[in-house]
Write a protein that holds these residues in place. Sequence first.
Motif, PDB file in Angstrom:
ATOM      1  N   ILE A  21      18.635 -40.496  20.522  1.00 46.76           N
ATOM      2  CA  ILE A  21      19.186 -41.940  19.713  1.00 46.76           C
ATOM      3  C   ILE A  21      19.345 -41.598  18.227  1.00 46.76           C
ATOM      4  N   PHE A  22      17.914 -41.173  17.832  1.00 49.44           N
ATOM      5  CA  PHE A  22      17.429 -41.156  16.374  1.00 49.44           C
ATOM      6  C   PHE A  22      18.615 -39.988  15.330  1.00 49.44           C
TER       7      PHE A  22
ATOM      8  N   SER B 162      13.867 -39.920  24.426  1.00 47.79           N
ATOM      9  CA  SER B 162      15.243 -40.959  24.342  1.00 47.79           C
ATOM     10  C   SER B 162      14.994 -41.219  23.106  1.00 47.79           C
ATOM     11  N   GLY B 163      14.359 -41.755  22.116  1.00 44.24           N
ATOM     12  CA  GLY B 163      14.063 -42.169  21.087  1.00 44.24           C
ATOM     13  C   GLY B 163      14.681 -41.382  20.181  1.00 44.24           C
TER      14      GLY B 163
ATOM     15  N   LEU C  37      10.518 -41.378  26.955  1.00 43.91           N
ATOM     16  CA  LEU C  37      10.173 -42.182  25.925  1.00 43.91           C
ATOM     17  C   LEU C  37      11.049 -41.782  24.364  1.00 43.91           C
ATOM     18  N   ILE C  38       9.494 -40.871  24.613  1.00 40.78           N
ATOM     19  CA  ILE C  38      10.223 -40.133  22.970  1.00 40.78           C
ATOM     20  C   ILE C  38      11.056 -39.537  23.250  1.00 40.78           C
TER      21      ILE C  38
ATOM     22  N   THR D 112      13.015 -32.794  14.040  1.00 46.35           N
ATOM     23  CA  THR D 112      12.531 -33.721  14.754  1.00 46.35           C
ATOM     24  C   THR D 112      12.631 -32.961  16.027  1.00 46.35           C
TER      25      THR D 112
END
Length: 264
Positions: A239-240, A235-236, A232-233, A212
């Motif tokens: 989490i992923f 942070s996402g 946001l990207i 990623t």
Amino acid sequence: VILGTVIGVIGFIADPFIENALDSGWDKILGAAILSSILIPTPFLPNRGGGLFPYNTPSWSLFFEYIANIVYALILCRLKRSLLVLLWIMSTTCLILFAYKSGWLIGGWDITSVPDGFARVAFSFITGLLIFRFNLIIKHRYGWLLPALLLIGAFLFPHHDNDWGTESVIVMLIFPAIICFGAGTTVSNKTGRLFDLIGRLSYPLYMTHITTVWIFGNYYNLHKPAGIKLTLIISGLIIFNMVTAYLAMLWFDEPVRKWLKQKN
């Protein structure tokens, strides 16, 4: 290593933000996948900066650690502490020289900085041996907070070009201190269970997250997101990666470890 390589192959082929990923040919793509799965460097694929392990870059450290473990089994385990101290002085000198030459301590992961990798693992491995042999466990009353603050400080210390001196101090003094203070820390049962989970999660996270990072890096170079969108990207993705690592731990890493122990 195998799971991280498989994820990396998929990410390399499917990355929508790079062109001509398949131009190197399926023979090299599949050959690199097989060799990477057994920790043999394959620094010849495009779009990976000459990384020794283009599908799963963090494997570079395991490659050097395996070499260090072989040297330990054959030589280092038999050496007296005085000789280990001499080797530590030599490895420290080499680390400083390579840091000065490169301008920082990030080398070892790509084909152009292999000697840096040997210097890094030599210092770190021998330092760990000395901490163990001299029983350098520092007991204190500050619990996990002290090593945690040291670690956060190291991560947040501002980086600048050619800061090899600062990075050398952090690696040679702060990181060993974190180990010594951490080994002398006692925690409650509840906190201990949390830290046990974090420890179990650390290796699966280390070996599955980098795909990623490559995809995000390629996306960032093309589109230059900023502000709340960038936040946001990232942070996402965090989490992923945490969820992926947790599932890898439960469904792959720990079951395979259990099976291997039963075979032994």
